[in-house]
Design an enzyme around this catalytic site. Structure first.
Site, PDB file in Angstrom:
ATOM      1  N   GLY A 198       0.719  -1.094  -0.058  1.00 21.97           N
ATOM      2  CA  GLY A 198      -0.032  -0.156   0.034  1.00 21.97           C
ATOM      3  C   GLY A 198       0.775   1.212  -0.215  1.00 21.97           C
ATOM      4  N   THR A 199       0.253   2.271  -0.671  1.00 20.35           N
ATOM      5  CA  THR A 199       1.069   3.422  -0.943  1.00 20.35           C
ATOM      6  C   THR A 199       0.825   4.717   0.035  1.00 20.35           C
ATOM      7  OG1 THR A 199       0.002   3.962  -2.865  1.00 20.35           O
ATOM      8  CG2 THR A 199       1.782   2.890  -3.027  1.00 20.35           C
ATOM      9  N   THR A 200       0.051   5.565  -0.086  1.00 21.13           N
ATOM     10  CA  THR A 200      -0.127   6.740   0.334  1.00 21.13           C
ATOM     11  C   THR A 200      -1.258   6.875   1.442  1.00 21.13           C
ATOM     12  OG1 THR A 200       1.056   7.824  -1.132  1.00 21.13           O
ATOM     13  CG2 THR A 200      -0.164   9.343   0.074  1.00 21.13           C
ATOM     14  N   LYS A 239      -7.364   0.863   2.462  1.00 20.60           N
ATOM     15  CA  LYS A 239      -6.206   1.136   3.361  1.00 20.60           C
ATOM     16  C   LYS A 239      -6.588   1.986   4.544  1.00 20.60           C
ATOM     17  CE  LYS A 239      -3.277   1.770  -0.707  1.00 20.60           C
ATOM     18  NZ  LYS A 239      -2.295   2.812  -1.577  1.00 20.60           N
ATOM     19  N   ALA A 255       3.295   5.477  -7.520  1.00 19.23           N
ATOM     20  CA  ALA A 255       2.819   4.220  -6.822  1.00 19.23           C
ATOM     21  C   ALA A 255       1.591   4.758  -6.025  1.00 19.23           C
ATOM     22  CB  ALA A 255       3.841   3.782  -5.821  1.00 19.23           C
TER      23      ALA A 255
END
Length: 267
Positions: free
Chosen positions: A42-44, A75, A217
């Site tokens: 997972g990114t941001t 997320k 990403a």
């Protein structure tokens, strides 16, 4: 104190599993550092205080190295009626930890007869991250944000963590993940303590859009597939997830504002 079947008599679901049902705990021991590139990440994600409480948000993209692993990952997790957890890092352990924290808090409330205070919930998550340290050293790093409305203090609060489970309370805002740097820069320009809910949502859409613009990403708003970031607000009354159509309206206004009519250049 209620006796649960087995030898453990405390109020922690996580400790109960460790003591009496260790086979049910997540086991990432087969992984090694060579597997890291093939594990979805997972990114941001970001969180900040606003006038009515605290806002937590995350984009929807998960990546495996340079490849898109999933475009609609969740997320942001509602862990109970007044708290939220946002995850970045190795997606599998992150999601597992979010679900276990939710069960942990519900379990504690049923055993003790009252909900854990918000700071105690933040401590619980720190303990889980500390337990994950061996897996983190193999590349399965979990980097969450935890936030919620503190009914005792009548205020929104948020924490960030390191991989050893160390927790650090933030007084304003925080963003983490691959696009966290860019989201932080955006928030630094637009965040204020007296943001209304509508202003806070607009600031969030702007920050995630800025992060997606700089970090490949980070997903941002995907109008083609109708995939929108998750934005949740924690107030004294409840947790509210912002509707997609509201995010779309704000995003379209942002794009229009940034588009220069003459020549179609963008800022």
């Amino acid at each position: 104190m209620v006796l649960i079947r087995g030898t453990y008599q405390g109020s922690s679901f996580w400790e109960y599993l460790q003591a009496d049902q260790p086979a049910l705990l997540p086991d990432f021991s087969p992984w090694d550092s060579s597997s890291e590139a093939s594990i979805p990440h997972g990114t941001t994600v970001l969180a900040f205080k606003y006038v009515d409480g605290v806002l937590v948000a995350g984009d929807r993209l998960a990546t495996e190295g340079h490849r898109v692993a999933s475009r609609d990952v969740e997320k942001v997790f509602t862990t109970d009626s007044h708290s939220l957890m946002a995850i970045s890092g190795a997606a599998g352990p992150c999601i597992e930890m979010g679900k276990i924290l939710s069960v942990e808090l519900e379990h504690y409330e049923k055993i003790e007869g009252e909900a854990l205070e918000l700071e105690g919930k933040a401590n619980k998550l720190g303990q889980m991250i500390r337990q994950n340290l061996p897996a983190a050293m193999q590349g399965l790093v979990v980097v969450p944000l935890f936030a919620g409305y503190d009914l005792r203090r009548n205020a929104g609060r948020l924490w960030k963590y390191d991989i050893t489970g160390g927790r650090y309370e933030e007084t304003e805002f925080e963003a983490t993940g691959s696009g966290g740097l860019y989201a932080n820069e955006s928030l630094r320009k637009s965040w204020r303590a007296d943001l209304t809910a509508d202003e806070a949502i607009a600031v969030t859409v702007t920050a995630l859009t800025d992060a997606a613009d700089q970090d490949r990403a980070t997903g941002g708003v995907d109008l083609q597939r109708r995939i929108f970031p998750i934005i949740c607000l924690a107030t004294e009354e409840r947790i509210r997830r912002v509707e997609d159509h509201e995010i779309e309206r704000i995003y379209r206004a942002l794009v229009e504002e940034r588009t220069v009519a003459a020549g179609g250049n963008s800022r």
